[in-house]
Enzyme design. Structure first.
Site, PDB file in Angstrom:
ATOM      1  N   LYS A  91     147.529  46.577 -25.439  1.00  0.00           N
ATOM      2  CA  LYS A  91     148.838  47.156 -25.780  1.00  0.00           C
ATOM      3  C   LYS A  91     149.402  46.579 -27.089  1.00  0.00           C
ATOM      4  O   LYS A  91     148.916  45.552 -27.590  1.00  0.00           O
ATOM      5  CB  LYS A  91     149.800  46.916 -24.613  1.00  0.00           C
ATOM      6  N   TYR A 113     151.421  58.546 -19.536  1.00  0.00           N
ATOM      7  CA  TYR A 113     152.146  57.909 -18.429  1.00  0.00           C
ATOM      8  C   TYR A 113     152.979  58.922 -17.643  1.00  0.00           C
ATOM      9  O   TYR A 113     153.971  58.538 -17.002  1.00  0.00           O
ATOM     10  CB  TYR A 113     153.040  56.791 -18.964  1.00  0.00           C
ATOM     11  N   PHE A 169     162.117  53.245 -16.146  1.00  0.00           N
ATOM     12  CA  PHE A 169     161.577  52.593 -17.344  1.00  0.00           C
ATOM     13  C   PHE A 169     160.723  53.520 -18.204  1.00  0.00           C
ATOM     14  O   PHE A 169     160.174  53.103 -19.223  1.00  0.00           O
ATOM     15  CB  PHE A 169     160.768  51.343 -16.961  1.00  0.00           C
ATOM     16  N   THR A 184     150.928  43.167 -12.787  1.00  0.00           N
ATOM     17  CA  THR A 184     151.677  43.897 -13.823  1.00  0.00           C
ATOM     18  C   THR A 184     152.741  43.021 -14.459  1.00  0.00           C
ATOM     19  O   THR A 184     152.916  43.011 -15.681  1.00  0.00           O
ATOM     20  CB  THR A 184     152.338  45.141 -13.195  1.00  0.00           C
ATOM     21  N   ASN A 196     153.050  43.886 -21.499  1.00  0.00           N
ATOM     22  CA  ASN A 196     152.179  43.105 -20.610  1.00  0.00           C
ATOM     23  C   ASN A 196     150.710  43.113 -21.047  1.00  0.00           C
ATOM     24  O   ASN A 196     149.813  43.018 -20.229  1.00  0.00           O
ATOM     25  CB  ASN A 196     152.362  43.532 -19.148  1.00  0.00           C
ATOM     26  N   HIS A 240     146.634  47.524 -20.228  1.00  0.00           N
ATOM     27  CA  HIS A 240     146.659  48.506 -19.142  1.00  0.00           C
ATOM     28  C   HIS A 240     145.288  48.503 -18.482  1.00  0.00           C
ATOM     29  O   HIS A 240     144.281  48.328 -19.160  1.00  0.00           O
ATOM     30  CB  HIS A 240     146.951  49.907 -19.700  1.00  0.00           C
ATOM     31  N   GLU A 277     141.808  59.014 -17.508  1.00  0.00           N
ATOM     32  CA  GLU A 277     142.350  58.273 -18.652  1.00  0.00           C
ATOM     33  C   GLU A 277     141.299  58.127 -19.760  1.00  0.00           C
ATOM     34  O   GLU A 277     141.634  58.216 -20.954  1.00  0.00           O
ATOM     35  CB  GLU A 277     142.860  56.909 -18.183  1.00  0.00           C
TER      36      GLU A 277
HETATM   37  P1  CMP Z   1     150.507  49.666 -16.909  1.00  0.00           P
HETATM   38  O1  CMP Z   1     149.420  49.023 -16.131  1.00  0.00           O
HETATM   39  O2  CMP Z   1     150.205  50.126 -18.284  1.00  0.00           O
HETATM   40  O3  CMP Z   1     151.073  50.918 -16.073  1.00  0.00           O
HETATM   41  C1  CMP Z   1     152.414  51.360 -16.172  1.00  0.00           C
HETATM   42  C2  CMP Z   1     153.260  50.439 -16.982  1.00  0.00           C
HETATM   43  O4  CMP Z   1     154.646  50.571 -16.784  1.00  0.00           O
HETATM   44  C3  CMP Z   1     152.973  49.018 -16.564  1.00  0.00           C
HETATM   45  O5  CMP Z   1     151.702  48.626 -16.997  1.00  0.00           O
HETATM   46  C4  CMP Z   1     154.126  48.270 -17.173  1.00  0.00           C
HETATM   47  O6  CMP Z   1     153.919  47.915 -18.514  1.00  0.00           O
HETATM   48  C5  CMP Z   1     155.235  49.318 -17.100  1.00  0.00           C
HETATM   49  N1  CMP Z   1     156.174  48.970 -16.047  1.00  0.00           N
HETATM   50  C6  CMP Z   1     155.962  48.932 -14.735  1.00  0.00           C
HETATM   51  N2  CMP Z   1     157.076  48.559 -14.081  1.00  0.00           N
HETATM   52  C7  CMP Z   1     158.016  48.356 -15.022  1.00  0.00           C
HETATM   53  C8  CMP Z   1     159.373  47.948 -14.984  1.00  0.00           C
HETATM   54  N3  CMP Z   1     159.983  47.685 -13.836  1.00  0.00           N
HETATM   55  N4  CMP Z   1     160.021  47.851 -16.155  1.00  0.00           N
HETATM   56  C9  CMP Z   1     159.386  48.134 -17.331  1.00  0.00           C
HETATM   57  N5  CMP Z   1     158.109  48.528 -17.430  1.00  0.00           N
HETATM   58  C10 CMP Z   1     157.420  48.617 -16.278  1.00  0.00           C
END
Ligand code: CMP
Length: 139
Positions: A11, A51, A59, A93, A114, A117, A128
């Site tokens: 990311k 997404y 979010f 996550t 984070n 993914h 994906e």
């Molecule tokens: P990812 O594995 O890319 O899949 C969905 C993404 O949404 C996740 O990682 C996080 O980066 C994001 N995400 C999930 N929960 C939250 C949250 N509560 N607030 C902000 N971002 C979130």
């Protein structure tokens, strides 16, 4: 359905922090083979498509903004039990909940930024992967 393929993205936060090389090294040392790899940048609209499953979540808007804020590296990885093993390698996550030694524990800043993914099922890994790569690019 094949159980040996997963899809991942490095990311924008990990890219901006110059952590892509260290992350790819960890992935390869964990036994994953890189089947396809692409450095690219998502538009807000494309991030929204990727997404779409989170469209109703509070979010979603910020997630799309964030994921289109800088370059990413998309990859298709191969290994036995790829989806499960990769999710173990990257950790929870929320990096505050990620186990020691996982990629998110080492490199992630927040639940949004984070670092990586990882597809959550064999089916989604295929969907994906096809979002980013044509069949000609998967070898
Ligand atoms: P990812 O594995 O890319 O899949 C969905 C993404 O949404 C996740 O990682 C996080 O980066 C994001 N995400 C999930 N929960 C939250 C949250 N509560 N607030 C902000 N971002 C979130």
């Amino acid at each position: 359905m094949a159980k040996n393929i997963t899809f991942t993205m490095i990311k924008p936060d990990a890219m901006a922090d110059q952590n892509a090389g260290a992350i790819i090294k960890m992935i390869q040392e964990a036994g994953f083979k890189i089947k396809a790899m692409k450095l690219t940048k998502l538009s807000n609209e494309r991030a929204g498509e990727f997404y779409a499953v989170h469209r109703e979540r509070p979010f979603y808007g910020e997630l799309c903004e964030y994921m289109s804020s800088g370059p990413i590296i998309a990859m298709i990885l191969e290994k036995e039990n790829a989806v499960t093993d990769f999710r173990t390698l990257i950790g929870a996550t929320n990096p505050q909940e990620a186990a020691e030694g996982t990629i998110r524990k080492l490199f992630a800043k927040s639940i949004e930024a984070n670092a990586m993914h990882g597809a959550d099922s064999d089916e989604n890994a295929i969907v994906e992967g096809n979002f980013f790569f044509s069949s000609l690019e998967k070898f």
